[in-house]
Design an enzyme around this catalytic site. Sequence first.
Site, mmCIF file in Angstrom:
data_model
loop_
_atom_site.group_PDB
_atom_site.id
_atom_site.type_symbol
_atom_site.label_atom_id
_atom_site.label_comp_id
_atom_site.label_asym_id
_atom_site.label_seq_id
_atom_site.Cartn_x
_atom_site.Cartn_y
_atom_site.Cartn_z
ATOM 1 N N ASP A 160 0.834 -1.207 0.000
ATOM 2 C CA ASP A 160 0.000 0.000 0.000
ATOM 3 C C ASP A 160 0.870 1.259 0.000
ATOM 4 O O ASP A 160 0.594 2.240 -0.698
ATOM 5 C CB ASP A 160 -0.883 -0.022 1.258
ATOM 6 N N CYS A 203 -4.659 4.145 -2.463
ATOM 7 C CA CYS A 203 -5.135 3.266 -3.540
ATOM 8 C C CYS A 203 -5.149 4.022 -4.859
ATOM 9 O O CYS A 203 -5.764 5.070 -4.962
ATOM 10 C CB CYS A 203 -6.539 2.759 -3.212
HETATM 11 ZN ZN ZN Z 1 -5.028 0.911 1.866
#
Ligand code: ZN
Length: 305
Positions: A17, A241
Site C-alpha cells: 500500500d 489506492c
Molecule cells: Zn489501503
Amino acid sequence: MTDFPDRVTITEVVLRDGLQLEPVIVPTAEKIRLAHRLIDAGLTSLEVGAFVNPTRVPQMADTEEVLTALLPGSAAMLHTLVFNRTGAERAVAAGARDVRFVVSASEGHSKANAGAGVEQALDRIDEAAEILAGAGVRTQATIATAFVCPFDGPTAPQQVARVATRLKAAGAAVIHLADTIGNANPSQVRETVASVRERHPDLELGLHLHDTYGMGLANAWAALSMGVAHFDASLGGIGGCPFAPGAAGNIGTDDLVHLLHREGISTGLDPETLAAVRDELAIAVGHPLSSSLSQVPAAPAPPAR
Ligand code: ZN
C-alpha cells in the site's frame, strides 16, 4: 468497561500500500532490504506485494522476486494480494505461504479496482481460494471501501457483513475492514464491526485505516475498544489506492505503535529500530514521510513491549 486487547498484531503494508502510489519505483533489492529491516524491528506480518496487472500497478511488478527472496528462512507472514485465479496461480508458483484476498464492498470501487462488480469479484475469489487451498496456502482477506466508497458514498454495514460471509466461506482466517479513502469516523467503525460480529461472532477481525482526514488513530481506538487486535499500518504513514480518488496515506506504523505502547498494549515491535527504518524509507522514496512521529525531531521513544 472495555474490551481492549493486551496485544495487537500489526501487518506492515508499506511495501505494498505504501509504495504503490509512489512516483518513484523503489528497486527490488531495496524493497527486500527494507523488508528484512522491518522484520528486525519486530514485525511478524508484512504485505510485500500484489499479484495484479503490472501495467496497471507498475510498482508491484516485482512481487514474485521480492517474495521469493524473502521466503527462505523467514518466520514472518509474508502476504501478497490476490484478486483472482491468475493471481492465485502466480502466488502458488512463487511459493507463497500467506495470501490476502481483496474485495470491495461497494460496486463503484469494485469496478474501478477489480474491473468487476462485487458479486463477480467474489466469484473470482472463490476460484482463487480453491487453487490456494489446494496448495496449502493460508488466506486472510481485506474488504475495501468497508465504510465509504469514493464513487457510491457510505457503505451499509449489512453489505460488509454479507461480503464477510462469502470471504469466510472462501477460507479467510482474518478479515480486515478497510477504510480505503480514510473517510470513516469512530461511530461508523463501531457500527460496522458490531454488524459483522453479530453475524460472525467467532470471526477474527482487523482494521485497515487511512488517515486522510486525521481520524485514523481515532478510528483505530474505536476498534481497539471493541477488542479488535489486528491492524494494518504503513511505516511513516505513506500509501493510498491508485483506483480510489482522494485516498491518502495509511495510519503510520510508528504512530500506531506509539499509541499502543503508551496505552500499555504490546506489539512486539521495537520503536527505536522502527524509527531507524523509517529514516531509511524516507531516503528510498526521496521525500519526507507523513506520520506524526516522522515530523518531530526527537521522537519520544516509548518502551518496547
Ligand atoms: Zn489501503
